[in-house]
Design a protein around this motif. Sequence first.
Motif, PDB file in Angstrom:
ATOM      1  N   UNK A 128      46.060  57.110  33.554  1.00 30.52           N
ATOM      2  CA  UNK A 128      45.935  55.584  33.666  1.00 30.52           C
ATOM      3  C   UNK A 128      44.315  56.638  34.097  1.00 30.52           C
ATOM      4  N   UNK A 129      43.229  56.860  32.866  1.00 25.19           N
ATOM      5  CA  UNK A 129      41.958  56.975  33.109  1.00 25.19           C
ATOM      6  C   UNK A 129      40.675  56.107  32.783  1.00 25.19           C
ATOM      7  N   UNK A 130      40.035  56.010  33.576  1.00 26.12           N
ATOM      8  CA  UNK A 130      38.404  55.253  33.700  1.00 26.12           C
ATOM      9  C   UNK A 130      38.669  53.594  33.938  1.00 26.12           C
ATOM     10  N   UNK A 131      39.977  52.981  34.897  1.00 28.48           N
ATOM     11  CA  UNK A 131      40.458  51.957  35.018  1.00 28.48           C
ATOM     12  C   UNK A 131      39.771  51.302  35.471  1.00 28.48           C
ATOM     13  N   UNK A 132      39.924  49.990  36.015  1.00 23.27           N
ATOM     14  CA  UNK A 132      38.879  49.402  36.654  1.00 23.27           C
ATOM     15  C   UNK A 132      40.050  48.540  37.034  1.00 23.27           C
ATOM     16  N   UNK A 133      40.609  48.315  38.347  1.00 21.85           N
ATOM     17  CA  UNK A 133      41.774  47.889  39.221  1.00 21.85           C
ATOM     18  C   UNK A 133      40.776  46.783  40.540  1.00 21.85           C
ATOM     19  N   UNK A 134      41.348  45.323  40.280  1.00 23.55           N
ATOM     20  CA  UNK A 134      40.614  44.900  40.773  1.00 23.55           C
ATOM     21  C   UNK A 134      41.862  43.669  41.423  1.00 23.55           C
ATOM     22  N   UNK A 135      41.662  43.087  42.541  1.00 23.79           N
ATOM     23  CA  UNK A 135      43.646  42.355  42.856  1.00 23.79           C
ATOM     24  C   UNK A 135      42.980  41.723  44.410  1.00 23.79           C
ATOM     25  N   UNK A 136      42.841  40.284  43.958  1.00 26.50           N
ATOM     26  CA  UNK A 136      43.137  39.344  44.984  1.00 26.50           C
ATOM     27  C   UNK A 136      43.672  38.443  44.981  1.00 26.50           C
ATOM     28  N   UNK A 137      43.883  37.842  44.003  1.00 28.51           N
ATOM     29  CA  UNK A 137      45.121  36.463  43.563  1.00 28.51           C
ATOM     30  C   UNK A 137      46.200  36.704  44.787  1.00 28.51           C
ATOM     31  N   UNK A 138      46.808  35.633  45.120  1.00 30.31           N
ATOM     32  CA  UNK A 138      48.321  35.777  46.057  1.00 30.31           C
ATOM     33  C   UNK A 138      48.449  36.044  46.942  1.00 30.31           C
TER      34      UNK A 138
END
Length: 207
Positions: A68-78
């Motif tokens: 995985x290169x240059x990924x934008x990973x955003x988590x804030x649900x559940x």
Amino acid sequence: MTENLEAFVLGRTDWEYLTNNFVFPAKIGYRFIQTEKGASNGHLTGCGADSTNIAVQVDQIQPMGLLITGGQLVSFKGDNPTQLVVSPTNTGSVRLVNCSFWGPAFQNARIEGTGFVSFSDCFLSNWNKEVGDQPLITALSGRLQVNNSTFATEQVSVELGPNVANAIIRGNNGPGGVKVVNKGEAPLMMSDNEVVPPAAPKPAAKK
């Protein structure tokens, strides 16, 4: 969508390339699974999953693994939103380079299984003040390497569980320094990480 959508689910597929795609919102952005024919390997470049419960979940990957290169990973649900979850069933290699982890999550990564997971030149942060000092990266087992990355908020950077086989943590920085908690006896190699010195004591008041 945030309760049900698994946007990209990959079973047996060899040398899969996903480029410049994005999902918002989703329960799981990218999921890698074991099927009767096997698991996948491949490369995600310039991909993003935002407003998720889990941005990337790896249940199983082939030995040569997932890049995985240059990924934008955003988590804030559940419940317990986490950008990267590597399941206990995983035996393959997961490598992340120049990826950005941000948002008010529970933590950035939870790693299990017997495989290898590495972070290089990544930005890791968590804006959620309610989780206290929950580590940004928790590795419960497997092998972990974190190089040249920035821990941009002041939680514990990495916590190693008792079943981790090996960990290498080198050349990382952050405003609160790089904080590592080792709860096991695995070989831990650390060097060249930023350490914030304790504040100098205030001079005694003159009488």
